[in-house]
Design a protein around this motif. Structure first.
Motif, mmCIF file in Angstrom:
data_model
loop_
_atom_site.group_PDB
_atom_site.id
_atom_site.type_symbol
_atom_site.label_atom_id
_atom_site.label_comp_id
_atom_site.label_asym_id
_atom_site.label_seq_id
_atom_site.Cartn_x
_atom_site.Cartn_y
_atom_site.Cartn_z
ATOM 1 N N THR A 149 0.894 -1.258 0.016
ATOM 2 C CA THR A 149 0.111 0.031 0.180
ATOM 3 C C THR A 149 0.798 1.434 0.026
ATOM 4 O O THR A 149 1.782 1.397 0.863
ATOM 5 N N LEU A 150 0.561 2.080 -0.832
ATOM 6 C CA LEU A 150 1.406 3.386 -1.155
ATOM 7 C C LEU A 150 0.302 4.351 -0.806
ATOM 8 O O LEU A 150 -0.901 4.342 -0.842
ATOM 9 N N TYR A 151 0.650 5.594 -0.421
ATOM 10 C CA TYR A 151 -0.198 6.752 0.059
ATOM 11 C C TYR A 151 -0.006 8.042 -0.887
ATOM 12 O O TYR A 151 1.177 8.366 -1.300
ATOM 13 N N HIS A 152 -1.117 8.710 -0.585
ATOM 14 C CA HIS A 152 -0.743 10.047 -1.215
ATOM 15 C C HIS A 152 -1.908 10.984 -0.508
ATOM 16 O O HIS A 152 -3.060 10.291 -0.049
ATOM 17 N N ARG A 153 -1.760 12.275 -0.290
ATOM 18 C CA ARG A 153 -2.581 12.934 0.415
ATOM 19 C C ARG A 153 -3.700 13.881 -0.700
ATOM 20 O O ARG A 153 -3.113 14.335 -1.767
#
Length: 158
Positions: A12-16
């Motif tokens: 799982t990668l994240y972004h705002r």
């Protein structure tokens, strides 16, 4: 280290986003798409800010014209930093800035780099890959410099 012909590991990668923190499954992010994923050792670092990301901005249309659906930049930085860095560089929708804040994806790829001597801790190697449905078609890794993972190298591989 991941190789051409292998599928990306699940992570799982994240972004705002406007609604806050968003997790992105690597499998979902790459499904049924041909994408470029490039990684940098750190946001706001000289080569990353002055050359690597700007190169993908300059050649964005040419890369997409070769059948690329999306371009992602990943770094072992938190999602807040990646969002602000993308805004600072005015990437807009051209490049999606993705956080691998804990380095789990980077580690699973075999792309971790110990930069403790530079007070940066464990980071990512500089690399770029062309992916088709999550499978690596092409991979360029730089131990130093930017020759193998630049936007020009990606465009040449397409």
């Amino acid at each position: 280290m991941i190789e051409v012909g292998q599928k990306l590991p699940e992570a799982t990668l994240y972004h705002r986003g406007e609604q806050g923190l968003n997790g992105c499954s690597v499998t979902e992010m790459t499904a049924a798409q041909r994408i470029v994923l490039f990684a940098v050792p750190g946001a706001f670092t000289p080569t990353c800010s002055d050359a690597h990301v700007p190169g993908f901005m300059v050649l964005n249309d040419a890369i997409r014209a070769k059948g690329i659906d999306n371009i992602f930049c990943v770094a072992v930085n938190d999602p807040f930093v990646m969002k602000f860095w993308g805004e600072h560089l005015n990437v807009g929708d051209a490049i999606r800035m993705i956080s691998d804040g804990n380095g789990m994806f980077t580690r699973a790829l075999g792309m971790e780099r110990d930069m403790s001597n530079g007070a940066m801790g464990i980071r990512s190697k500089r690399y770029a890959m062309i992916l088709n449905n999550g499978v690596v078609e092409w991979l360029g890794v730089d131990e130093s410099g930017l020759a193998n993972s630049s936007a020009e190298a990606v465009l040449g591989a397409l």
